[in-house]
Design a protein around this motif. Structure first.
Motif, PDB file in Angstrom:
ATOM      1  N   CYS B 221       0.824  -1.164  -0.101  1.00 58.43           N
ATOM      2  CA  CYS B 221      -0.006   0.105  -0.086  1.00 58.43           C
ATOM      3  C   CYS B 221       0.891   1.255   0.054  1.00 58.43           C
ATOM      4  O   CYS B 221       0.552   2.153  -0.722  1.00 58.43           O
ATOM      5  N   ARG B 222       1.918   1.212   0.677  1.00 60.48           N
ATOM      6  CA  ARG B 222       2.728   2.385   0.923  1.00 60.48           C
ATOM      7  C   ARG B 222       3.463   2.765  -0.265  1.00 60.48           C
ATOM      8  O   ARG B 222       3.574   3.816  -1.078  1.00 60.48           O
ATOM      9  N   ARG B 223       3.992   1.483  -1.109  1.00 60.52           N
ATOM     10  CA  ARG B 223       4.459   1.688  -2.328  1.00 60.52           C
ATOM     11  C   ARG B 223       3.555   2.302  -3.395  1.00 60.52           C
ATOM     12  O   ARG B 223       3.549   3.308  -4.030  1.00 60.52           O
ATOM     13  N   ALA B 224       2.091   1.730  -3.515  1.00 59.54           N
ATOM     14  CA  ALA B 224       1.142   2.074  -4.112  1.00 59.54           C
ATOM     15  C   ALA B 224       0.795   3.527  -4.013  1.00 59.54           C
ATOM     16  O   ALA B 224       0.816   4.271  -4.933  1.00 59.54           O
ATOM     17  N   THR B 225       0.754   3.879  -2.640  1.00 60.41           N
ATOM     18  CA  THR B 225       0.387   5.418  -2.583  1.00 60.41           C
ATOM     19  C   THR B 225       1.575   6.438  -3.209  1.00 60.41           C
ATOM     20  O   THR B 225       0.894   7.235  -3.566  1.00 60.41           O
ATOM     21  N   ALA B 226       2.720   6.106  -2.668  1.00 59.78           N
ATOM     22  CA  ALA B 226       3.563   6.967  -3.399  1.00 59.78           C
ATOM     23  C   ALA B 226       3.802   7.068  -4.707  1.00 59.78           C
ATOM     24  O   ALA B 226       3.703   8.117  -5.215  1.00 59.78           O
ATOM     25  N   TYR B 227       3.408   5.860  -5.543  1.00 64.78           N
ATOM     26  CA  TYR B 227       3.511   5.944  -6.923  1.00 64.78           C
ATOM     27  C   TYR B 227       2.332   7.044  -7.300  1.00 64.78           C
ATOM     28  O   TYR B 227       2.407   7.727  -8.310  1.00 64.78           O
ATOM     29  N   ILE B 228       1.146   6.795  -6.755  1.00 63.93           N
ATOM     30  CA  ILE B 228      -0.061   7.515  -7.171  1.00 63.93           C
ATOM     31  C   ILE B 228       0.335   9.299  -6.742  1.00 63.93           C
ATOM     32  O   ILE B 228      -0.048   9.903  -7.588  1.00 63.93           O
ATOM     33  N   HIS B 229       0.846   9.395  -5.682  1.00 63.19           N
ATOM     34  CA  HIS B 229       1.347  10.879  -5.361  1.00 63.19           C
ATOM     35  C   HIS B 229       2.297  11.397  -6.398  1.00 63.19           C
ATOM     36  O   HIS B 229       2.217  12.423  -6.637  1.00 63.19           O
ATOM     37  N   ARG B 230       3.129  10.489  -6.821  1.00 61.36           N
ATOM     38  CA  ARG B 230       4.026  11.144  -7.624  1.00 61.36           C
ATOM     39  C   ARG B 230       3.570  11.248  -9.198  1.00 61.36           C
ATOM     40  O   ARG B 230       4.070  12.102  -9.763  1.00 61.36           O
ATOM     41  N   ASN B 231       2.620  10.429  -9.445  1.00 58.29           N
ATOM     42  CA  ASN B 231       2.245  10.403 -10.890  1.00 58.29           C
ATOM     43  C   ASN B 231       1.656  11.777 -11.246  1.00 58.29           C
ATOM     44  O   ASN B 231       0.804  12.294 -10.625  1.00 58.29           O
ATOM     45  N   ARG B 232       1.886  12.157 -12.566  1.00 62.31           N
ATOM     46  CA  ARG B 232       1.147  13.568 -12.907  1.00 62.31           C
ATOM     47  C   ARG B 232      -0.292  13.351 -13.237  1.00 62.31           C
ATOM     48  O   ARG B 232      -0.849  14.302 -12.920  1.00 62.31           O
ATOM     49  N   PHE B 233      -0.805  12.341 -13.483  1.00 61.56           N
ATOM     50  CA  PHE B 233      -2.192  12.177 -13.777  1.00 61.56           C
ATOM     51  C   PHE B 233      -2.816  11.967 -12.425  1.00 61.56           C
ATOM     52  O   PHE B 233      -3.899  12.560 -12.149  1.00 61.56           O
TER      53      PHE B 233
END
Ligand code: SF4
Ligand SMILES: [Fe+2]
Lengths: 393, 825
Positions: B221-233
């Motif tokens: 979940c932590r990784r998923a959340t980090a990716y989501i925050h980082r992604n432009r879309f």
């Protein structure tokens, strides 16, 4: 010679002979049609042939929806559009075409427009551009030559682009062809000769075509025999109904033959000469036919030799050694042409047909792009075409 | 309160006719094969549905499934799925929704709910951990979706599926609401309406779900959340401006539908974009719950009322596609549709069709492009099926069957197209054409890659089939985990391999080596979420395979309803017309790098005025190949066996022919050789130059094996040279088509065992077009064969071998074989 593979197709019902026309209402009914558009040309309607047709329809379920009799000798897009609007205004459901090749081709083209919808004929030009079946079409030829009554093509002039548009599709076969001797009796001798020579060319070219096959051969040979036996007599006395009917049957046979074994260089040259010098198609055929045979002698010696049988009869055929039959065929043909020329005045040389010598080059060039060349046994280059033209001059 | 680890594996099946219900368990085999969510819904739906049933009759089945990841607390884990037979398309429809019903159902103790039969009276179905209850619902009948939900007395742990008047009146594109989210497309609302079910209420909270591997889960979940925050879309565009942020991107890319897809961009578009709306109305998150991306928003509109900001599709279909650029109006109509229970995409599609038909005089109505007059009334009329509204309620396909205008009826298989015009995004066109539920953008989304991110060139068929297949399977799998599709941006693009590779290299690989690029995609965030919650291994391969299985099973059900290749097509307007916005398309620069990259990959040039027409067929061919379908689009037996798709359905493919592999390959190779040889010869050979002189520029010749390819096209270009275009062209662009009537003929002719002459003479070729042109073409073919083949072969295939001086023949032949053919110059 048996081809390793061939196709043969002729879905046209042929109704031929004495009082054949009286079957018209029956045939229309069979096709589920009751309100045909009658397409014809002024010549035909003035000759009173229209009355024969309307008489055949009396007391039947058939009503003529409209009559369009303005087809010229050389049909065009505008004519087709007029025909289509006549069809639509008359609330018609089928076609009866009464006339020569031009009338029949016009009827086919109008049929394309009204069945496929729209006003743009151009989008259907070429091979196989037509989708799905068309409305019923019954043709009654008044000349015995073109074979349009049994072919799947139509040619219409496009005046704007100054080209002839060809339409080819198996949907273009008429449903019924009615051959009635009454329809051709009034044809003048020269025209009779020209159309018959066109038919003869169809048969001969089909017989040596790259597409030749046993079935087309049978039709072609029959056509040749009928023409040889009947043309001189009809030219002497145009009122011979039996001879007229035989010529109509011959044209029909030849039409079936070349629909399945395409014509070649004679037609390619003839189309080009016709388009550029407005020389009558039948006349052009008469002029080019022997040259076409000579040109293809190399590859089709045997087939040309076999033609001697229907051309000259079994006795001459049997007397002639196999090795020289081909030459004998050409000789017989030439003699026959001379006879026809004497009887009808049909020219056998280009110079006699009002073709200026200066046009030969452009004729040669145009002929090279004619689709018919594909089906000629021998290949032809520009120089060779020019050579043949000069010989025919 | 009790706890489950992972999932309860329980399914509640309710027979509405008999008013009975039963619970059965999901086997571990089904779990492995179909994961959950959409996959399991489809699997149980397929088992219960018979072909040819009336979707609005009692035989239709509606399956609603949650899944492993749902209610686990992972990011964006509220999305549940439903499957039914669509009354709009007559085919299988699936839909996903992030409303509260999913979590309520799962925490009531059921992973799935299957509804069969139908009620005789308006009914409310209430579900809790003790089972199902049938309640009288005539007091709710006629109320809109929001009123109904308010009347249901829902606690925070409950969730409902409700229909509005549109569903009750069997509008074919009625939807089902849950909260303010919807099971939108395909007419789920009409199915529920036909079953006389006004609402299904799940009273949740009885059960809780714990992950099997709490630490692993936390990490994932932590990784998923980090990716989501980082992604432009996900972290910026969607979070701040919602999906309506697409407006600017689509407008710039020329894929924003304007006035029923008559154009692809409009200068007024920015008035209605997500960012403008955010500025004007504010944007407070109003989303599925839970969600980390937060794509949904509410705002305060000009009339001081708070409403949901419309999503991109709604902006497109109820806005720009009607020629309306006023966000106040769109939001209002959006709310109206939501309350009535109408799918905004189909509704907008229908309105646009009626506007165009009215302008063309096919329908008399006062609806006109660019004018809001009568729109709101028309929406009401659709929902109540009054007057013209009764016809409009049947969707665009049936409208066009009744009133004409099929060429501008914008639908695929009866489902109205979403707001991405495939003419500027060919891959999306393929996705629409093959999507199992019809014109749908959520089956596979390629427009982000083609238009937003620039990874794939939008106007080429190349590589598209690979990506469509990949995304179809991936999305089917994601909907079966389930989680939100939007996480894909983050989970795929922010994974190290995609993030660290320089973009040009990434783009080049995707475009030219799609299979490699896809193999490198990192799907581990998805699989880890599943694994850690459920406690069973799931490799990325298995994930995609489950997706494949779902898509193919769905296809098989459609094949059983008669779907074939001919149905996998696009609206006539999309295939045949080009748009005003296309003519300005700039020519791509051709530097050395581009030329090198292009070596061996032919592509139609954007020739002056009009860009090429969408070439669907090459993409379809490639797609069917990848999917293991026949060239007519039927899954082969081998494919079904490989994917272990249940036996009972194989009856469809009993008659399905197998897929030939060897001969098409041979033909393709020879096509390429022949095409390149012709191209090359047109540059070096004087006979070619002479022959080509009279050919009109732009004249296009297509060689094709009937019925379904392979194909090869050549075009006469400036300077009267031939250009080899391979299989990249729409067949509609061909001026002359030489069709080999069967594969056998093609192989024999191309391998010089049957001559061109005989091909024509024996009618083994079908020529569509001008016969004179065919004649000219044969001369070129004869010439090229004499140049390519030694005399003893050439003699067999051409009528007469021309005399070519030996020296000339040798150098030309050497050039063709050593340079022209291999390098394509
Ligand atoms: S991103 Fe949007 S659609 Fe996805 S779960 Fe969140 S709110 Fe729902
Ligand atoms: Fe002729």
């Amino acid at each position: 010679m048996m081809p390793s593979y061939f196709e043969f197709h002729c879905p046209v019902k042929i109704v031929s002979g004495f009082k054949a026309l009286e079957n018209l209402p029956y045939e229309l009914k069979r096709l589920g049609a009751s309100r045909p558009l009658l397409i014809t040309d002024l010549g035909v309607s003035q000759a009173g042939l229209l009355h024969v047709v309307t008489a055949a329809l009396q007391d039947s379920e058939v009503l003529i929806g409209a009559v369009y009799d303005q087809v010229p000798a050389d049909s065009s897009m505008t004519v087709v559009q007029e025909g289509a609007s006549a069809y639509r205004q008359g609330g018609c459901d089928s076609f009866v075409a009464l006339g020569g090749g031009s009338v029949i081709d016009t009827a086919k083209a109008v049929n394309i427009l009204v069945s496929q919808g729209g006003d743009d004929l151009l989008q259907f030009s070429g091979a196989d551009r037509i989708q799905g079946p068309l409305r019923p079409l019954i043709v009654i030829p008044t000349t015995a030559g073109t074979g349009s009554e049994v072919t799947s093509v139509a040619v219409i002039a496009n005046r704007q682009k100054r080209v002839k548009m060809a339409f080819a599709s198996s949907h273009l076969y008429p449903d019924v062809a009615i051959l009635d001797p009454r329809m051709t009796v009034s044809l003048p001798a020269k025209l009779t000769a020209a159309t018959a020579m066109d038919a003869l060319t169809h048969a001969v070219e089909a017989f040596i075509s790259v597409q030749k096959n046993p079935l087309s051969d049978a039709y072609a040979a029959t056509a040749v025999r009928l023409i040889m036996e009947n043309l001189p007599a009809v030219l002497q006395d145009g009122s011979r109904a039996q001879g007229r009917l035989a010529l109509a049957d011959a044209a029909c046979c030849a039409g079936i033959a070349f629909s399945n074994a395409m014509v070649g260089m004679v037609h390619a040259l003839g189309h080009a000469a016709g388009a550029l010098c407005r020389i009558h198609h039948g006349t052009a055929m008469n002029i080019f036919l022997p040259h076409g045979l000579e040109y293809n002698l190399g590859r089709r010696r045997q087939a040309i030799g076999e033609l001697l049988l229907p051309l000259a009869g079994s006795e001459v055929y049997a007397e002639t050694p196999a090795a020289v039959r081909a030459e004998k065929t050409i000789e017989t043909l030439r003699r026959f042409q001379d006879e026809v020329q004497k009887l009808s005045g049909l020219p056998t040389r280009l110079r006699d047909a009002d073709v200026p010598q200066s046009m030969l080059e452009s004729i040669a060039r145009t002929a090279l792009d004619d689709g018919a060349l594909l089906f000629n046994p021998e290949d032809m280059t520009f120089e060779e075409a020019l050579y043949v033209l000069h010989k025919a001059y | 309160m009790a706890d489950w680890v992972g999932s309860c594996d329980r399914v509640l099946e309710v027979d509405l006719s008999r008013r009975t219900s039963k619970v059965f368990h999901i086997s571990s085999e089904d779990r492995r094969r179909y994961l959950g969510g959409k996959g399991l819904a489809l699997r149980f739906f397929a088992e219960r549905i018979r072909p040819g049933i009336d979707p609005l009759g009692q035989d239709n089945v509606l399956a609603v499934f949650t899944g492993v990841v749902l209610a686990s607390g992972a990011p964006c884990s509220a999305r549940f799925s439903a499957v039914t037979q669509s009354p709009l398309t007559g085919l299988t429809a699936s839909s996903s929704c992030g409303g509260p019903f999913g979590i309520a159902l799962k925490t009531a103790g059921y992973e799935g709910l299957i509804l069969t039969g139908r009620c005789s009276e308006p009914t409310l179905l209430e579900i809790d951990d003790t089972g199902a209850r049938f309640l009288e619902a005539s007091h709710l009948w006629g109320r809109d979706t929001q009123d109904t939900q308010e009347a249901l007395d829902l606690s925070a742990k409950d969730g409902a599926l409700v229909i509005g008047p549109a569903g009750e009146n069997l509008v074919l594109f009625a939807n089902i609401a849950s909260g303010h989210r919807f099971l939108g497309r395909g007419g789920f609302g009409a199915v529920l309406g036909s079953k006389k079910l006004k609402a299904v209420v799940a009273r949740g909270g009885a059960w809780r779900y714990l992950p099997a591997d709490p630490q692993g889960f936390e990490k994932a979940c932590r990784r998923a959340t980090a990716y989501i925050h980082r992604n432009r879309f996900t972290g910026n565009l969607y979070r701040n401006a919602g999906t309506a942020s697409h407006v600017d991107l689509c407008n710039a890319g020329g894929i924003l539908p304007i006035r029923n897809f008559q154009d692809g961009c409009d200068p007024q578009a920015s008035q209605i974009s997500g960012w403008t709306m955010r500025e004007r109305f504010g944007a407070k998150p109003s989303t599925c719950r839970p969600c980390t991306i937060l794509c949904g928003h509410r705002g305060v509109f000009s009339d001081q009322k708070t409403r949901q900001l419309p999503e991109y599709e709604t902006v497109g279909l109820l806005g720009t596609n009607l020629g309306v650029f006023d966000p106040d109006l769109v939001a209002l109509w959006n709310e109206q549709c939501g309350r009535l229970g109408l799918d905004t995409i189909s509704c907008g599609g229908v309105l646009a069709y009626v506007m165009e038909a009215s302008e063309k005089g096919l329908i008399s109505s006062r609806l006109r492009f660019g004018s809001p007059h009568g729109v709101s009334e028309a929406i009401d009329a659709i929902a109540s099926r009054e007057g013209l509204g009764d016809d409009m309620a049947q969707g665009v396909r049936r409208l066009s069957e009744k009133y004409g205008g099929a060429s501008f009826a914008i639908h695929v298989k009866g489902l109205e197209l979403p707001a991405y015009d495939p003419r500027g995004s060919w891959g999306q066109g393929l996705a629409y054409a093959v999507a199992n539920r019809g014109g749908c953008h959520l089956s596979a989304t390629l427009f982000p890659l083609e238009v937003f991110l620039g990874f794939l060139k939008p106007r080429t068929p190349k590589a598209k089939a690979h990506f469509v297949r990949f995304f179809e399977s991936l999305y089917a799998a994601i909907n079966s985990l389930p989680t939100c599709l939007f996480t894909t941006y983050a989970y795929l693009l922010e994974a190290p391999i995609a993030r660290l590779t320089p973009k040009p290299i990434l783009a080049w690989t995707m475009q030219n080596l799609p299979a490699v690029a896809l193999r490198l995609m990192d799907l581990r965030v998805f699989t880890r979420l599943f694994e850690t919650v459920y406690g069973e291994k799931l490799s990325p391969r298995e994930l995609l395979r489950a997706g494949d299985r779902i898509i193919v099973l769905e296809r098989l059900l459609n094949v059983r309803e008669g779907v074939r290749r001919a149905d996998d097509t696009l609206p006539e307007r999309i295939l045949a017309e080009s748009r005003p916005c296309d003519s300005g398309a700039s020519k791509p620069t051709k530097n050395l790098w581009h030329r090198l990259a292009r070596l061996g990959c032919p592509e139609p040039e954007t020739s002056g005025e009009n860009p090429p027409l969408l070439a669907l067929d090459p993409m379809l061919d490639a797609y069917y190949g990848l999917r293991g379908y026949t060239r007519n689009g039927i899954p082969t037996k081998k494919t079904l066996r490989r994917l272990k798709i249940p036996l009972g359905l194989q009856e469809v493919s009993a008659v399905a022919p197998r897929r030939a592999v060897r001969e098409p390959l041979i033909v393709r190779v020879f096509f390429a050789v022949l095409g390149r040889a012709l191209q090359s010869a047109s540059r070096i050979d004087h006979v070619f130059r002479q022959e080509l002189a009279p050919w009109p520029e732009g004249f296009t010749v297509l060689f094709k094996v009937l019925p379904f390819g392979p194909r090869m096209a050549l075009r006469v270009e400036g300077g009267k040279r031939l250009r080899y275009l391979g299989d990249t062209l729409s067949e509609r662009e061909a001026d002359l088509t030489i069709g080999f009537k069967n594969m056998e003929t093609a192989t024999r002719m191309l391998t010089a065992r049957l001559s061109t002459v005989d091909g024509f003479a024996q009618n083994r070729l079908s020529v569509v077009g001008d016969l004179g042109a065919a004649m000219r073409l044969t001369r070129l073919l004869d010439r090229i064969q004499s140049l390519l083949y030694p005399e003893w072969i050439a003699k067999r295939v051409v009528k007469r071998v021309p005399m070519i001086p030996t020296a000339e023949k040798i150098w030309k032949r050497a050039w063709l074989y050593l340079v022209g053919i291999p390098l394509g110059v």
